[in-house]
Scaffold this motif. Structure first.
Motif, PDB file in Angstrom:
ATOM      1  N   ASP A 165       0.847  -1.177   0.000  1.00 30.96           N
ATOM      2  CA  ASP A 165       0.000   0.000   0.000  1.00 30.96           C
ATOM      3  C   ASP A 165       0.884   1.228   0.000  1.00 30.96           C
ATOM      4  O   ASP A 165       1.825   1.280   0.803  1.00 30.96           O
ATOM      5  CB  ASP A 165      -0.866  -0.041   1.274  1.00 30.96           C
ATOM      6  N   PRO A 166       0.671   2.217  -0.817  1.00 30.94           N
ATOM      7  CA  PRO A 166      -0.302   2.350  -1.910  1.00 30.94           C
ATOM      8  C   PRO A 166       0.084   1.514  -3.139  1.00 30.94           C
ATOM      9  O   PRO A 166       1.127   0.854  -3.144  1.00 30.94           O
ATOM     10  CB  PRO A 166      -0.224   3.843  -2.246  1.00 30.94           C
ATOM     11  N   LEU A 167      -0.763   1.593  -4.153  1.00 30.73           N
ATOM     12  CA  LEU A 167      -0.522   0.869  -5.390  1.00 30.73           C
ATOM     13  C   LEU A 167      -0.269   1.864  -6.513  1.00 30.73           C
ATOM     14  O   LEU A 167      -0.909   2.901  -6.585  1.00 30.73           O
ATOM     15  CB  LEU A 167      -1.741   0.004  -5.730  1.00 30.73           C
ATOM     16  N   ALA A 182      -0.835   6.809  -8.260  1.00 28.34           N
ATOM     17  CA  ALA A 182      -0.714   5.999  -7.048  1.00 28.34           C
ATOM     18  C   ALA A 182      -1.988   6.203  -6.243  1.00 28.34           C
ATOM     19  O   ALA A 182      -2.395   7.336  -6.000  1.00 28.34           O
ATOM     20  CB  ALA A 182       0.503   6.421  -6.244  1.00 28.34           C
ATOM     21  N   ILE A 183      -2.612   5.089  -5.881  1.00 30.82           N
ATOM     22  CA  ILE A 183      -3.820   5.179  -5.059  1.00 30.82           C
ATOM     23  C   ILE A 183      -3.660   4.272  -3.847  1.00 30.82           C
ATOM     24  O   ILE A 183      -2.874   3.331  -3.873  1.00 30.82           O
ATOM     25  CB  ILE A 183      -5.096   4.769  -5.839  1.00 30.82           C
ATOM     26  N   ARG A 184      -4.381   4.565  -2.800  1.00 30.51           N
ATOM     27  CA  ARG A 184      -4.292   3.721  -1.615  1.00 30.51           C
ATOM     28  C   ARG A 184      -5.080   2.427  -1.832  1.00 30.51           C
ATOM     29  O   ARG A 184      -6.025   2.394  -2.609  1.00 30.51           O
ATOM     30  CB  ARG A 184      -4.827   4.469  -0.402  1.00 30.51           C
TER      31      ARG A 184
END
Lengths: 75, 710
Positions: free
Chosen positions: A49-51, A61-63
């Motif tokens: 996490d994040p990705l 990048a998102i969580r």
């Protein structure tokens, strides 16, 4: 069980099936995360996490919590 | 924002707004258009900076260019973005544009065009700048400009702001902006829900339809609407579910339109694309190397702030000290001269001395941002920082805090989640800012022996490092505490763009550093200067005993034998004791006694409330050392010799020293920071909370430390 972006392996590609509209802010759509669009997982940060994803030509990048709300269809 | 004379000199000024996604090179373009003719001001009422500059279009016509904050769409999610919307909707706004220049980047043109189509629908004349075309060949991209212009109904300028390509063409297109048509690209609203949007159109016949749509979809109050319009807006907003659905639909439709447009006019030959990005990403976001590289970069930055910056800082210090003495020799003695030499000049010096550190820090930070590396740091650190209630985006503010909390707090603006941002703002003042350094330096020199341990390490140096760690630890622990206790609604999306790597542009870095440094000087500087003058007044005035100090000291028997200069120092010392600030010091003595301090240290505490670094200067005055010499050695010797009359031991012994170190590590002694927190949180609640909370922590830990070590 349906898969989400959070289930992707690094390098794996899939198509976004559906965004849970109540939970997904408009901004994510505006940045290119749309139904039917191909998404690829580029990298996971430590602790998964994040990705880091590539979608619609954008690198984002998102969580994980957000990624879990985006269901996908693997090719 | 530009002064009247500049605008009056020629009444032909075209108002241009530069809009674009972040990382599109919009700022480079702005710098190319306006050069050094830039001004940064604040938007009225809020703290977001407004960047404007003048650009000469031809011999008689100028453009007033506003660089709006980078945004992905005109639906705002942050303060910065709200501003973009307001500028475009409010025709009474000073910067309401005659023409909008939308900057898109060649590689991300699809996503960038979303914003373009939104602005086009507002029926404002719009020019499209496709930036970074110098990379076109390398990336295998081919654009059919004519076709694209036709389908987007606009004028396109191909540019490379960094290589100065297309700038003149852009100027001439801006000059002819009246020829641009302001027709929306598509009837997108009809495709969402014709009936609904007809109703909306009839409700606000005076506005373009898309503008009305934006008015009802945002949560903001729009001051430019009249009461009747405001009521109508509220009525439409009642059906929130519907609005949300249509917003999603709108976005999907816009992408469809863009895809159709690009299908014919934009081609990428993927075989030509190199994978430099992939390789760098694999190294820089690697789960081990990523952190090692980041740690090395941090080390390098600290080296810059604390080692290289000392040379210019010493020079500045010396220059202001000699300026003060010089003023005293040229101006006739009196209150006015003293105000200048002892109040204003040291006050300005106290601000200027921080410029080297701030400039160096922001040079590094803007290099990291320009290259695209910063997003990777945010990516690497997000999960870890979240354990402390913050965000990956909090890393930069926390690092900046080691130079100065003021720019650090301003740097926390891009943290979208309010709770994470608030926690970050609240804990930043714990990081060891450079104003604490002189205080730490003299106290450590007094209480820690200058000894080598384990052969290579110096005990004093280790203590300094321990204090840095203490600052970070305090920041992180209090963040955990705040995170679990604060009841603040903080739901918002974390999504960051991972931009492609770029070679930083020296010009952009230069402008950024100049701008940030100016913001510090004029923001914090004013307050530090004002407080210095107040303190000077309090220290150089007092009731009757103060006024008769000279006679009293000279008449004393024991002083008869003293030399002239020693007598002067005695007088100064006596004056300070009986000045307003001296009385203040004495009145707080009972409260600070448990920490091991007397009224003299009390004066130093009060003086350094405005700015910590004043501590050393205040002590120098109290112990009547010649403060102009700025020689830590002499102040140190004098402080070391000071005896505590109660115990007969040294005044600055180990317990008192540790107590003072802890006090300065934790207490919120910076008026500038308090002011900036008030501005950024828009309430007095949080700065007061910081002041009280940090003050209590400082007080209690100082008492405990003093008692343990006594």
């Amino acid at each position: 069980m349906f898969k989400t972006i959070a289930n992707l392996q690094i390098g794996e590609k899939a198509f976004i099936e559906k965004l849970c509209l109540d939970n997904i802010p408009l901004k994510l759509l505006e940045m290119g995360c749309l139904p039917g669009i191909e998404v690829q997982l580029i990298q996971k940060a430590p602790m998964q996490d994040p990705l880091y994803i590539k979608v619609n030509g954008s690198h984002l990048a998102i969580r994980r919590e957000t990624a879990e709300k985006i269901t996908i269809v693997v090719k | 924002m530009l002064s009247n004379s500049e605008l009056m000199s020629d009444d032909k000024v075209v108002k241009v707004a530069l809009i674009g996604n972040p990382n599109t090179g919009k700022t480079s373009l702005f710098n190319q258009l306006t050069g050094l003719k830039q001004k940064v001001g604040n938007y009225p009422g809020i703290t977001v900076e407004k960047k404007q500059g003048l650009c000469k279009l031809n011999n008689t016509i100028k453009a007033e260019v506003t660089d709006l904050p980078g945004t992905y769409s005109i639906n705002p999610t942050s303060l910065d973005e709200t501003l973009v919307l307001d500028t475009l909707l409010n025709e009474k706004n000073d910067s309401y544009p005659d023409v909008v220049v939308v900057v898109v980047e060649i590689e991300n043109i699809k996503r960038n065009l979303l914003l373009f189509t939104q602005i086009k629908d507002l029926k404002i004349p719009t020019i499209l700048v496709i930036n970074m075309i110098d990379q076109m060949k390398r990336k295998g991209i081919d654009i059919d400009v004519k076709k694209l212009e036709e389908s987007l109904n606009t004028k396109i300028v191909l540019a490379s702001a960094r290589k100065k390509i297309g700038i003149d063409e852009l100027k001439s297109v801006i000059l002819d902006y009246k020829k641009l048509d302001a027709i929306p690209i598509s009837n997108i609203t009809d495709r969402i829900d014709k009936e609904y949007f007809t109703k909306l159109k009839n409700a606000f016949p005076e506005f373009p339809l898309y503008k009305s749509w934006l008015l009802i979809t945002q949560n903001n109050e729009f001051d430019f609407l009249n009461n009747q319009q405001k009521e109508l807006v509220l009525k439409f907003r009642e059906d929130l579910g519907c609005i949300k659905r249509y917003q999603h639909k709108e976005t999907i439709l816009r992408y469809q339109i863009i895809n159709n447009v690009l299908k014919d006019s934009f081609k990428v030959d993927k075989s030509k694309a190199s994978d430099l990005r992939g390789i760098l990403d694999r190294i820089l976001t690697h789960k081990i190397f990523g952190y090692v590289i980041f740690a090395l970069i941090l080390l390098f930055i600290f080296q810059g702030i604390f080692d290289w910056a000392t040379y210019p800082m010493d020079l500045i210090d010396g220059a202001f000290a000699s300026l003060s003495s010089w003023i005293k020799t040229v101006l006739p003695p009196g209150t006015f001269t003293n105000l200048i030499a002892e109040g204003i000049i040291p006050g300005i010096g106290g601000v200027v001395i921080f410029i080297p550190q701030i400039a160096i820090l922001f040079t590094f930070i803007s290099i990291l941002e320009e290259t695209g590396y910063m997003s990777r740091v945010v990516f690497l650190m997000d999960k870890i920082m979240r354990k402390f209630g913050m965000s990956g985006k909090s890393v930069i503010p926390l690092i900046s805090g080691t130079a100065c909390a003021i720019p650090a707090i301003m740097a926390s603006r891009n943290i979208g989640n309010w709770k994470e941002r608030l926690v970050t703002i609240l804990v930043i003042p714990f990081t060891t800012c450079s104003a604490r350094l002189p205080v730490y330096a003299i106290l450590i020199a007094l209480i820690i022996p200058d000894k080598q341990v384990l052969g290579i390490l110096n005990l004093q140096g280790l203590t300094m490092m321990a204090l840095y760690l203490l600052g970070f630890t305090a920041a992180l622990l209090s963040a955990v505490l705040l995170n679990s206790t604060l009841k603040v609604k903080g739901k918002s999306l974390f999504v960051i763009e991972m931009p492609n790597y770029k070679i930083p542009s020296i010009k952009n870095i230069f402008y950024e550093v100049v701008e940030k440094t100016k913001a510090f000087i004029f923001g914090a500087g004013k307050i530090i200067l004002a407080i210095s003058i107040v303190l000077w007044f309090l220290a150089s005035n007092g009731p009757s005993k103060f006024k008769n100090a000279e006679e009293f000291v000279t008449s004393k028997q024991e002083n008869k034998e003293l030399t002239e200069s020693a007598l002067q120092k005695k007088v100064a010392s006596y004056k300070l004791e009986h000045s307003y600030i001296g009385y203040m010091g004495k009145s707080i003595e009972p409260a600070i006694k448990p920490m091991g301090y007397d009224w003299k240290i009390g004066i130093a505490l009060i003086s350094s409330f405005a700015a910590r670094e004043v501590f050393v200067g205040a002590l120098a005055t109290i112990y009547n050392v010649d403060s102009d010499s700025e020689n830590v050695g002499t102040i140190k010797q004098r402080m070391a010799a000071e005896i505590n009359p109660d115990t007969g031991k040294k005044r600055f012994d180990f317990p008192t020293g540790v107590s003072l170190l802890l006090f300065y590590a934790f207490a919120m002694q910076c008026v500038g920071t308090l002011a900036i927190v008030k501005r950024e949180t828009n309430s007095w609640k949080w700065p007061i909370f910081q002041l009280v909370g940090m003050g209590l922590l400082a007080y209690i830990s100082a008492i405990i430390a003093f008692n343990i070590f006594s």
